[in-house]
Write a protein that holds these residues in place. Sequence first.
Motif, PDB file in Angstrom:
ATOM      1  N   SER A  14      38.322  26.910 -36.150  1.00 50.11           N
ATOM      2  CA  SER A  14      37.503  27.744 -35.273  1.00 50.11           C
ATOM      3  C   SER A  14      36.043  27.310 -35.307  1.00 50.11           C
ATOM      4  CB  SER A  14      37.612  29.211 -35.687  1.00 50.11           C
ATOM      5  OG  SER A  14      38.933  29.661 -35.584  1.00 50.11           O
ATOM      6  N   LEU A  15      35.515  27.078 -36.502  1.00 48.54           N
ATOM      7  CA  LEU A  15      34.114  26.662 -36.613  1.00 48.54           C
ATOM      8  C   LEU A  15      33.881  25.290 -35.997  1.00 48.54           C
ATOM      9  CD1 LEU A  15      33.147  27.931 -40.177  1.00 48.54           C
ATOM     10  CD2 LEU A  15      32.500  28.898 -37.969  1.00 48.54           C
ATOM     11  N   ALA A  16      34.912  24.475 -35.965  1.00 50.62           N
ATOM     12  CA  ALA A  16      34.771  23.141 -35.373  1.00 50.62           C
ATOM     13  C   ALA A  16      34.527  23.213 -33.870  1.00 50.62           C
ATOM     14  CB  ALA A  16      36.026  22.308 -35.658  1.00 50.62           C
ATOM     15  N   ARG A  17      34.785  24.341 -33.270  1.00 53.59           N
ATOM     16  CA  ARG A  17      34.574  24.517 -31.826  1.00 53.59           C
ATOM     17  C   ARG A  17      33.125  24.838 -31.481  1.00 53.59           C
ATOM     18  NH1 ARG A  17      40.104  27.680 -31.734  1.00 53.59           N
ATOM     19  NH2 ARG A  17      41.374  25.958 -31.038  1.00 53.59           N
ATOM     20  N   LEU A  18      32.308  25.090 -32.475  1.00 58.88           N
ATOM     21  CA  LEU A  18      30.926  25.510 -32.246  1.00 58.88           C
ATOM     22  C   LEU A  18      29.963  24.345 -32.391  1.00 58.88           C
ATOM     23  CD1 LEU A  18      30.958  28.782 -34.380  1.00 58.88           C
ATOM     24  CD2 LEU A  18      31.403  28.546 -31.926  1.00 58.88           C
ATOM     25  N   THR A  19      28.790  24.485 -31.771  1.00 59.32           N
ATOM     26  CA  THR A  19      27.724  23.507 -31.995  1.00 59.32           C
ATOM     27  C   THR A  19      27.189  23.716 -33.407  1.00 59.32           C
ATOM     28  OG1 THR A  19      25.950  24.956 -31.224  1.00 59.32           O
ATOM     29  CG2 THR A  19      27.038  23.582 -29.546  1.00 59.32           C
ATOM     30  N   ARG A  53      32.229  31.928 -27.334  1.00 53.93           N
ATOM     31  CA  ARG A  53      33.043  30.711 -27.414  1.00 53.93           C
ATOM     32  C   ARG A  53      34.285  30.960 -28.275  1.00 53.93           C
ATOM     33  NH1 ARG A  53      30.278  25.022 -28.559  1.00 53.93           N
ATOM     34  NH2 ARG A  53      30.084  25.095 -26.310  1.00 53.93           N
ATOM     35  N   LEU A  54      34.115  31.699 -29.358  1.00 55.88           N
ATOM     36  CA  LEU A  54      35.252  31.990 -30.230  1.00 55.88           C
ATOM     37  C   LEU A  54      36.231  32.962 -29.574  1.00 55.88           C
ATOM     38  CD1 LEU A  54      33.423  32.255 -33.658  1.00 55.88           C
ATOM     39  CD2 LEU A  54      34.905  30.403 -32.863  1.00 55.88           C
ATOM     40  N   ARG A  55      35.719  33.911 -28.781  1.00 55.23           N
ATOM     41  CA  ARG A  55      36.601  34.831 -28.061  1.00 55.23           C
ATOM     42  C   ARG A  55      37.550  34.066 -27.145  1.00 55.23           C
ATOM     43  NH1 ARG A  55      32.008  37.603 -27.067  1.00 55.23           N
ATOM     44  NH2 ARG A  55      31.741  39.217 -28.604  1.00 55.23           N
ATOM     45  N   GLU A  56      37.020  33.033 -26.511  1.00 58.31           N
ATOM     46  CA  GLU A  56      37.816  32.235 -25.585  1.00 58.31           C
ATOM     47  C   GLU A  56      38.781  31.301 -26.303  1.00 58.31           C
ATOM     48  OE1 GLU A  56      35.256  30.083 -22.945  1.00 58.31           O
ATOM     49  OE2 GLU A  56      34.183  31.895 -22.352  1.00 58.31           O
ATOM     50  N   GLY A  57      38.280  30.604 -27.329  1.00 53.09           N
ATOM     51  CA  GLY A  57      39.078  29.541 -27.932  1.00 53.09           C
ATOM     52  C   GLY A  57      39.623  29.807 -29.308  1.00 53.09           C
ATOM     53  N   GLY A 115      36.105  40.350 -38.336  1.00 47.01           N
ATOM     54  CA  GLY A 115      35.970  41.730 -37.889  1.00 47.01           C
ATOM     55  C   GLY A 115      35.139  41.895 -36.634  1.00 47.01           C
ATOM     56  N   ARG A 116      35.086  40.881 -35.782  1.00 47.58           N
ATOM     57  CA  ARG A 116      34.329  40.962 -34.532  1.00 47.58           C
ATOM     58  C   ARG A 116      35.307  40.940 -33.367  1.00 47.58           C
ATOM     59  NH1 ARG A 116      28.918  41.936 -35.272  1.00 47.58           N
ATOM     60  NH2 ARG A 116      28.629  41.099 -33.217  1.00 47.58           N
ATOM     61  N   THR A 117      34.904  41.546 -32.272  1.00 51.54           N
ATOM     62  CA  THR A 117      35.726  41.503 -31.061  1.00 51.54           C
ATOM     63  C   THR A 117      34.923  41.016 -29.902  1.00 51.54           C
ATOM     64  OG1 THR A 117      35.226  43.820 -30.620  1.00 51.54           O
ATOM     65  CG2 THR A 117      37.292  43.310 -31.785  1.00 51.54           C
TER      66      THR A 117
END
Length: 162
Positions: free
Chosen positions: A101-106, A147-151, A160-162
Amino acid sequence: MDDAEFTQWAAGCQRQLLGTAYLISGDLQRAEDLVQEALTKVALRWHRLRHTNPDAYVRTILVHDNISWWRRHRRESVVGSVRESGVRPADTETSLVVRSSLARLTEKQRAVVVLRHFEDRSERETAEILGVSVGTVKSQNSAALARLREGAPELLDLIGRT
Protein backbone atom coordinates in the motif's frame (compact mmCIF):
# COMPACT_ATOMS: atom_id res chain seq x y z
CA MET A 1 29.75 14.40 25.13
CA ASP A 2 28.18 11.93 27.50
CA ASP A 3 28.79 8.72 25.57
CA ALA A 4 26.83 6.50 27.94
CA GLU A 5 23.76 8.74 27.84
CA PHE A 6 23.78 8.90 24.03
CA THR A 7 24.37 5.15 23.73
CA GLN A 8 21.44 4.41 26.02
CA TRP A 9 19.15 6.81 24.12
CA ALA A 10 20.22 5.44 20.71
CA ALA A 11 19.78 1.81 21.79
CA GLY A 12 16.30 2.61 23.06
CA CYS A 13 15.06 4.16 19.85
CA GLN A 14 17.08 2.43 17.13
CA ARG A 15 14.56 -0.33 16.37
CA GLN A 16 11.64 2.10 16.05
CA LEU A 17 13.77 4.42 13.90
CA LEU A 18 14.59 1.53 11.59
CA GLY A 19 10.90 0.72 11.24
CA THR A 20 10.08 4.34 10.46
CA ALA A 21 12.95 4.65 7.99
CA TYR A 22 11.88 1.43 6.27
CA LEU A 23 8.29 2.58 5.92
CA ILE A 24 9.42 5.96 4.60
CA SER A 25 12.06 4.67 2.19
CA GLY A 26 10.63 1.28 1.22
CA ASP A 27 14.11 -0.23 1.19
CA LEU A 28 15.73 -2.02 4.13
CA GLN A 29 19.33 -1.21 3.16
CA ARG A 30 18.54 2.46 2.63
CA ALA A 31 16.61 2.47 5.92
CA GLU A 32 19.62 1.08 7.75
CA ASP A 33 21.84 3.71 6.14
CA LEU A 34 19.38 6.48 7.02
CA VAL A 35 19.30 5.41 10.67
CA GLN A 36 23.07 5.11 10.90
CA GLU A 37 23.61 8.54 9.34
CA ALA A 38 20.90 10.13 11.50
CA LEU A 39 22.33 8.69 14.72
CA THR A 40 25.79 9.89 13.72
CA LYS A 41 24.45 13.42 13.20
CA VAL A 42 22.67 13.32 16.56
CA ALA A 43 25.82 12.03 18.27
CA LEU A 44 27.79 14.99 16.94
CA ARG A 45 25.20 17.40 18.39
CA TRP A 46 24.29 15.40 21.49
CA HIS A 47 25.57 18.02 23.94
CA ARG A 48 22.92 20.46 22.59
CA LEU A 49 20.15 17.97 21.84
CA ARG A 50 20.07 15.84 24.98
CA HIS A 51 18.07 18.45 26.89
CA THR A 52 15.68 19.24 24.04
CA ASN A 53 13.86 16.71 21.85
CA PRO A 54 16.36 14.38 20.17
CA ASP A 55 13.53 12.05 19.04
CA ALA A 56 11.97 14.73 16.85
CA TYR A 57 15.37 15.85 15.60
CA VAL A 58 16.43 12.34 14.55
CA ARG A 59 13.14 11.79 12.69
CA THR A 60 13.59 15.11 10.91
CA ILE A 61 17.01 13.94 9.77
CA LEU A 62 15.58 10.61 8.56
CA VAL A 63 12.90 12.28 6.49
CA HIS A 64 15.15 15.02 5.09
CA ASP A 65 17.95 12.62 4.21
CA ASN A 66 15.49 10.32 2.46
CA ILE A 67 14.05 13.24 0.51
CA SER A 68 17.56 14.31 -0.47
CA TRP A 69 18.29 10.76 -1.65
CA TRP A 70 15.26 10.53 -3.91
CA ARG A 71 15.87 14.02 -5.27
CA ARG A 72 19.39 12.98 -6.23
CA HIS A 73 18.03 9.86 -7.86
CA ARG A 74 15.03 11.61 -9.41
CA ARG A 75 12.62 9.25 -7.70
CA GLU A 76 9.74 11.55 -6.86
CA SER A 77 7.38 9.25 -8.72
CA VAL A 78 5.52 6.43 -7.05
CA VAL A 79 7.83 3.68 -5.89
CA GLY A 80 7.12 0.49 -7.83
CA SER A 81 7.89 -2.23 -5.33
CA VAL A 82 9.27 -2.51 -1.87
CA ARG A 83 12.13 -4.96 -1.56
CA GLU A 84 11.60 -7.90 0.74
CA SER A 85 13.67 -7.77 3.89
CA GLY A 86 15.16 -10.64 5.83
CA VAL A 87 13.14 -9.56 8.87
CA ARG A 88 9.88 -11.46 9.31
CA PRO A 89 7.27 -9.57 11.32
CA ALA A 90 4.82 -11.58 13.40
CA ASP A 91 1.93 -10.77 11.06
CA THR A 92 3.28 -11.21 7.55
CA GLU A 93 -0.10 -10.56 5.93
CA THR A 94 -0.33 -7.17 7.61
CA SER A 95 3.27 -6.45 6.68
CA LEU A 96 2.57 -7.24 3.03
CA VAL A 97 -0.52 -5.02 3.02
CA VAL A 98 1.43 -2.14 4.55
CA ARG A 99 4.40 -2.43 2.19
CA SER A 100 2.36 -2.81 -0.99
CA SER A 101 0.00 0.00 0.00
CA LEU A 102 2.75 2.46 0.91
CA ALA A 103 4.50 1.68 -2.36
CA ARG A 104 1.58 3.34 -4.15
CA LEU A 105 2.34 6.73 -2.58
CA THR A 106 4.84 9.42 -3.49
CA GLU A 107 7.75 9.88 -1.10
CA LYS A 108 6.15 12.98 0.45
CA GLN A 109 2.81 11.27 0.93
CA ARG A 110 4.50 8.22 2.40
CA ALA A 111 6.40 10.34 4.93
CA VAL A 112 3.20 12.07 6.04
CA VAL A 113 1.24 8.81 6.34
CA VAL A 114 4.01 7.07 8.29
CA LEU A 115 4.44 9.95 10.73
CA ARG A 116 0.72 10.69 11.15
CA HIS A 117 -0.76 7.20 11.22
CA PHE A 118 2.00 4.75 12.09
CA GLU A 119 3.86 6.92 14.60
CA ASP A 120 0.66 8.69 15.68
CA ARG A 121 2.19 12.17 15.38
CA SER A 122 0.01 15.27 15.37
CA GLU A 123 -0.27 17.44 12.27
CA ARG A 124 1.92 20.04 13.96
CA GLU A 125 4.60 17.49 14.94
CA THR A 126 4.56 16.03 11.43
CA ALA A 127 4.90 19.51 9.92
CA GLU A 128 7.85 20.30 12.20
CA ILE A 129 9.60 17.04 11.38
CA LEU A 130 9.09 17.49 7.64
CA GLY A 131 9.85 21.21 7.69
CA VAL A 132 6.57 22.12 6.01
CA SER A 133 3.37 23.89 6.99
CA VAL A 134 0.47 22.19 8.73
CA GLY A 135 -1.56 22.89 5.59
CA THR A 136 0.93 20.91 3.51
CA VAL A 137 0.66 18.00 5.93
CA LYS A 138 -3.13 18.14 5.65
CA SER A 139 -3.11 18.27 1.86
CA GLN A 140 -0.49 15.50 1.48
CA ASN A 141 -2.38 13.34 3.98
CA SER A 142 -5.66 13.94 2.17
CA ALA A 143 -4.13 13.12 -1.22
CA ALA A 144 -2.48 9.98 0.21
CA LEU A 145 -5.68 8.76 1.83
CA ALA A 146 -7.60 9.39 -1.41
CA ARG A 147 -5.00 7.37 -3.33
CA LEU A 148 -5.20 4.57 -0.76
CA ARG A 149 -9.02 4.58 -0.85
CA GLU A 150 -8.84 3.88 -4.57
CA GLY A 151 -5.96 1.43 -4.70
CA ALA A 152 -5.40 0.05 -1.21
CA PRO A 153 -8.52 0.13 0.96
CA GLU A 154 -7.09 -2.73 3.03
CA LEU A 155 -4.46 -0.39 4.49
CA LEU A 156 -7.09 2.15 5.48
CA ASP A 157 -8.83 -0.63 7.41
CA LEU A 158 -5.57 -1.34 9.26
CA ILE A 159 -4.95 2.29 10.25
CA GLY A 160 -8.61 2.91 11.05
CA ARG A 161 -9.30 5.47 8.30
CA THR A 162 -12.11 5.49 5.78
